[in-house]
Design a protein around this motif. Structure first.
Motif, short mmCIF file in Angstrom:
data_model
loop_
_atom_site.label_atom_id
_atom_site.label_comp_id
_atom_site.label_asym_id
_atom_site.label_seq_id
_atom_site.Cartn_x
_atom_site.Cartn_y
_atom_site.Cartn_z
N GLY A 126 52.70 51.28 50.94
CA GLY A 126 51.47 51.74 50.30
C GLY A 126 50.48 52.29 51.30
O GLY A 126 49.81 53.31 51.04
N TRP A 145 42.87 54.13 42.69
CA TRP A 145 44.27 54.00 42.27
C TRP A 145 44.93 52.78 42.91
O TRP A 145 45.78 52.13 42.27
CB TRP A 145 45.04 55.27 42.59
N GLY A 146 44.57 52.46 44.14
CA GLY A 146 45.13 51.28 44.77
C GLY A 146 44.77 50.01 44.02
O GLY A 146 45.63 49.15 43.75
N ILE A 149 46.63 49.91 40.58
CA ILE A 149 48.03 49.52 40.69
C ILE A 149 48.15 48.03 40.97
O ILE A 149 48.98 47.32 40.37
CB ILE A 149 48.72 50.34 41.79
N CYS A 152 47.40 46.06 37.84
CA CYS A 152 48.55 46.08 36.92
C CYS A 152 49.62 45.07 37.37
O CYS A 152 50.17 44.33 36.54
CB CYS A 152 49.15 47.48 36.86
N GLY A 153 49.90 45.05 38.67
CA GLY A 153 50.90 44.11 39.18
C GLY A 153 50.49 42.66 38.97
O GLY A 153 51.29 41.83 38.52
N LEU A 173 54.43 46.08 42.61
CA LEU A 173 53.22 46.85 42.30
C LEU A 173 52.01 46.32 43.06
O LEU A 173 51.20 47.09 43.58
CB LEU A 173 52.95 46.81 40.80
N THR A 174 51.89 45.00 43.12
CA THR A 174 50.75 44.40 43.81
C THR A 174 50.76 44.76 45.29
O THR A 174 49.73 45.15 45.86
CB THR A 174 50.78 42.87 43.66
N GLY A 177 49.99 48.62 45.71
CA GLY A 177 48.59 48.90 45.44
C GLY A 177 47.67 48.32 46.51
O GLY A 177 46.68 48.96 46.90
#
Length: 276
Positions: A126, A145-146, A149, A152-153, A173-174, A177
């Protein structure tokens, strides 16, 4: 007596450190022994006392930790808050992931280390992606965006941490991000100028360390108050909420002018400033 030589100049940092220490001890003691105990009351009272001393020192001392003319600086405030939320999706998430692997999946040391390596690789990826994309995209957009994301994770892991097919993509995802957010946060800090950059660098490390300690203590409190899967879900929900707060912070970043090449110089009084 000169303010620089006065012992009172140490009141702000000392009271700030003692406040964070007693706040962390209060959260840990509440988690292990409960709220209605003499020790919890004493630690909470000491934390409140040192917090008041810190506020008084910052208000009246001629040389506070944070100069009064910078306290209303939005870029500086964003830099501090961003550091706190980035800490939430990195250090605190690692701690909660280790607890998940141990309590729910029964992993030992090697298994937890393997999960850490996977998360670290995603963070590195990332970060590299953020560096490459940062040539054409503003750091504020990358930060947004980071955090999105990462949120979401963490949200995925909060839904069903005992289900491996959910935990793995959430973890990936974590990490990805968080890597983007860390890179973007560092770029945002480097774009500060003058005393803002100096104090963001000087106090930013203290803010991140303090927030990491408080978040780890708060997660411990949640895990002790709700043993098992419920506490872990609550922990991931808390971190997801902090990542969403990072999204809000990124949205508050004002539009910047075209980026210029800057260098960091040290003036005669020892303070750092940036020259374009």
């Amino acid at each position: 007596m000169n303010a620089k030589k006065s012992p009172a100049r140490w009141l702000s940092p000392a009271s700030g450190i003692l406040f964070v220490l007693h706040l962390v001890l209060t959260l840990l003691n509440v988690g292990f022994n409960g709220l209605d105990t003499p020790l919890s009351h004493a630690l909470a009272g000491a934390a409140a006392l040192f917090f008041v001393l810190f506020i008084i020192s910052e208000r009246y001392h001629p040389q506070p930790l944070m100069p009064r003319h910078l306290r209303a600086s939005l870029p500086l405030q964003i830099s501090f808050w961003t550091g706190i939320f980035v800490t939430a999706v990195t250090c605190a998430a690692w701690f909660l992931l280790a607890v998940t692997m141990y309590q729910i999946y029964g992993f030992g040391g090697p298994g937890i280390i393997l999960c850490f390596v996977t998360l670290l690789l995603m963070m590195v990826s990332g970060k590299a992606f953020g560096e490459k994309l940062g040539r054409n995209v503003t750091s504020a957009s990358l930060l947004l965006w980071g955090f999105m994301i990462a949120a979401c994770g963490l949200g995925v892991m909060a839904i069903m941490p005992a289900f491996g097919l959910v935990l793995l993509p959430g973890m990936l995802l974590t990490g990805f991000g968080a890597g983007i957010a860390r890179q973007a946060a560092a770029t945002e800090r480097d774009q500060l100028t003058g005393d803002e950059y100096h104090y963001a660098s000087r106090l930013g490390g203290w803010v991140r360390v303090s927030s990491a300690l408080v978040m780890l203590a708060l997660l411990t409190l949640l895990l002790k108050s709700n043993p098992g899967r419920q506490g872990i879900e609550n922990g991931y929900s808390l971190l997801a909420a902090l990542a969403l707060a990072g999204v809000v912070t990124a949205l508050m970043i004002p539009a910047k002018r075209k980026r210029n090449n800057v260098t960091v110089c040290q003036s005669d009084n020892g303070r750092f400033h940036r020259q374009e």
